[in-house]
Enzyme design. Structure first.
Site, PDB file in Angstrom:
ATOM      1  N   HIS A 439       1.002  -1.306   0.116  1.00  0.00           N
ATOM      2  CA  HIS A 439      -0.024   0.099  -0.225  1.00  0.00           C
ATOM      3  C   HIS A 439       1.089   1.228  -0.337  1.00  0.00           C
ATOM      4  CE1 HIS A 439      -3.238  -2.784   1.990  1.00  0.00           C
ATOM      5  NE2 HIS A 439      -3.909  -3.072   0.282  1.00  0.00           N
ATOM      6  N   ASN A 473      -2.670   5.116  -5.862  1.00  0.00           N
ATOM      7  CA  ASN A 473      -2.467   5.550  -4.540  1.00  0.00           C
ATOM      8  C   ASN A 473      -1.129   6.194  -4.337  1.00  0.00           C
ATOM      9  OD1 ASN A 473      -3.925   3.447  -4.276  1.00  0.00           O
ATOM     10  ND2 ASN A 473      -2.444   1.917  -4.368  1.00  0.00           N
TER      11      ASN A 473
END
Ligand SMILES: Cc1cc2nc3c(=O)[nH]c(=O)nc-3n(C[C@H](O)[C@H](O)[C@H](O)COP(=O)(O)OP(=O)(O)OC[C@H]3O[C@@H](n4cnc5c(N)ncnc54)[C@H](O)[C@@H]3O)c2cc1C
Length: 503
Positions: A439, A473
């Protein structure tokens, strides 16, 4: 150098973010010509279909073997692969450690890249918790943020309670609610994990993937859409100041170079390779690659004490056929009092005859990490990676504040695990190496002014450029506790809307 016919919009990357942009642009204009280029090729026959949902038994069982730990960092392999392949065409499409791609990533050894059509979106677990508090970047317009989040959830088909809760999952939730349920708004209470899946009454639940978000990716049938797999974008080309004219492409299989002219370019090439492509294109704002972020990953597993909970082994739930966990549960972060995001995935162990023996509660706490400019990607002017693009050096470490919060998370996970059964923190919990969550955020962050601390505006438009957008992201500027993909999807919604407004 050959020239391919001009396209209205070039999308770099066929992962979740690229497919979201394509889907929204297509919804707004059925005739807009879209070209999507991805360096990787398809795993299985249909590009962008999730491996969980493929008919091919070999690919399916390979996927299930990798995903069974429930920890995404283990998916690419618990052992970090450092050996770099001899050449790019030799790679079988799939996930690779950044180190195995020739990046200098020792500071984040478990960081991994997707090298296949559909990107990580054909591998992901699909947990899609929504962001709150410090995770939100609404740039002063909470209503617009809320509307964009709803769009992102719709496109990802986020389902509130997908896997469980089973009766035993309810017992686990009861413990979580007793410990944490009183503090904060109802939507931050412990609950089933929202998942990006299509609910089915029985059997496996199909995962949302690039090929379901934008079906033309997997199925074709859209005459105004061109998919170029096995095609690396090596640089964006520039014309008059402030405009890109398209991109230079290289076919991976044989090295053929070509140039594609495009009215607008949207780069959705993940948090490592989006800034890499900008650097390769001599677009190098001060903030490029800076403020790399990834929450720390504390993980634990405890066997449920069946006597304590008055359970008989025979009463333990079995997963649905085609699923590996019985329950996927969520402990949302909730302000400074509960800064951790909890992802809980439970499994029942069975004997050779399929009879339940024991039940494990898999507890992961994600710990938000401060956004600091010294955590960054540095791109080499001389060395290249396996793809022949500027080699990436990862500089990443935890601050004192981060370390204190990680220690607090370890204490928290220990006391939580002890609620469920006998627990040895030394052998049954750990802090995974950086990169393990996959992430990564912040490397092409959005901001409201071009003051050197951001790469793009709130719509993902690169500062100083009229027709170059970023999504994914890397655009997320906040320190995230939760899984990031739903939040990253908001940046794709914004970029698509801005491109629609100008085309
Ligand atoms: C096993 C696993 C489990 C996960 N579970 C979750 C989860 O439960 N919840 C969650 O929120 N997130 C999860 N993730 C992370 C999630 O999958 C990613 O956040 C998301 O898919 C990123 O999408 P993307 O489109 O930005 O990037 P990617 O999926 O990485 O796609 C980028 C694409 O760009 C291509 N590309 C890169 N550079 C170039 C170039 N120069 N030219 C051409 N093509 C290029 C790549 O080949 C790739 O296909 C998981 C990931 C994995 C691997």
């Amino acid at each position: 150098m050959t020239h391919i016919p001009r396209t209205d919009v070039l999308i770099v990357g066929s992962g979740i973010m690229g497919s979201l942009v394509a889907r929204l642009l297509r919804e707004s204009d059925p005739a807009l010509h879209l070209t999507m280029a991805d360096g990787g090729t398809s795993i299985g026959g249909a590009p962008g279909r999730h491996l969980h949902d493929l008919d091919d038994p070999e690919l399916w069982s390979r996927y299930n073997e990798k995903v069974a730990t429930g920890i995404q960092g283990m998916y690419t392999g618990a052992e970090v692969v450092r050996e770099v392949a001899d050449s790019l065409p030799d790679l079988t499409p799939g996930m690779f450690h950044a180190l195995a791609f020739g990046e200098d990533a020792e500071a984040m050894p478990q960081a991994a890249l997707a090298w296949n059509a559909g990107g990580m979106g054909v591998h992901w677990t699909a947990a899609t918790p929504w962001p709150a508090g410090d995770e939100v970047f609404d740039f002063g317009d909470p209503d617009a943020w809320a509307a964009d989040l709803i769009t992102a959830r719709r496109l990802l088909a986020v389902t509130p309670a997908a896997i469980g809760p089973t009766k035993v999952g309810e017992l686990v939730l009861d413990v979580l609610r007793r410990r944490y349920g009183d503090a904060g708004p109802a939507d931050r209470a412990p609950q089933p994990m929202p998942m990006a899946v299509t609910p089915t009454p029985s059997g496996p639940m199909p995962r949302t993937a690039p090929g379901t978000i934008f079906p033309a990716l997997a199925e074709g049938g859209d005459p105004a859409f061109t998919l170029l797999t096995g095609t690396l974008v090596t640089a964006l080309t520039q014309g008059d100041a402030g405009r890109v004219t398209g991109a230079r492409l290289r076919r991976v299989a044989d090295g053929t170079e070509s140039e594609l002219r495009a009215g607008t370019v949207v780069v959705c090439a993940d948090a490592l390779r989006t800034p890499q492509l900008l650097y390769a294109s001599r677009i190098r704002p001060e903030a490029l690659g800076r403020c790399l972020n990834e929450h720390a990953f504390v993980t634990a597993r405890v066997l449920l004490d069946l006597d304590r909970f008055g359970l008989d082994p025979g009463a333990l739930p079995l997963p649905r056929p085609g699923e590996f966990s019985t329950d996927s549960l969520w402990l949302p972060c909730n302000g400074p009092g509960r800064p951790f995001h909890g992802q809980i995935m439970n499994r029942t162990y069975v004997d050779g005859a399929g009879r339940p023996l024991a039940h494990s509660v898999g507890l992961s706490l994600y710990v938000p990490v401060e956004s600091r400019p010294q955590n960054r990607l540095v791109f080499s002017a001389h060395e290249t990676d396996l793809a022949g693009l500027p080699r990436i050096r990862v500089e990443f470490g935890y601050s004192e504040t981060d370390r204190a919060l990680i220690r607090r998370a370890l204490d928290e996970v220990r006391s939580l695990a002890e609620e469920f059964g006998p627990f040895d923190p030394d052998t049954e919990s750990t802090v995974l190496p950086p990169g393990s969550s996959l992430h990564l955020t912040g490397t092409v962050r959005a901001g409201v002014t071009d003051d050197g601390t951001s790469v793009c505006d709130p719509d993902g438009r690169v500062w100083g450029f009229d027709n170059l957008y970023l999504a994914g992201n890397g655009v997320v500027p906040t320190a995230m506790a939760a899984n990031v993909t739903l939040t990253g999807a908001v940046t794709a919604v914004r970029a698509a809307r801005a491109v629609t407004a100008r085309t």
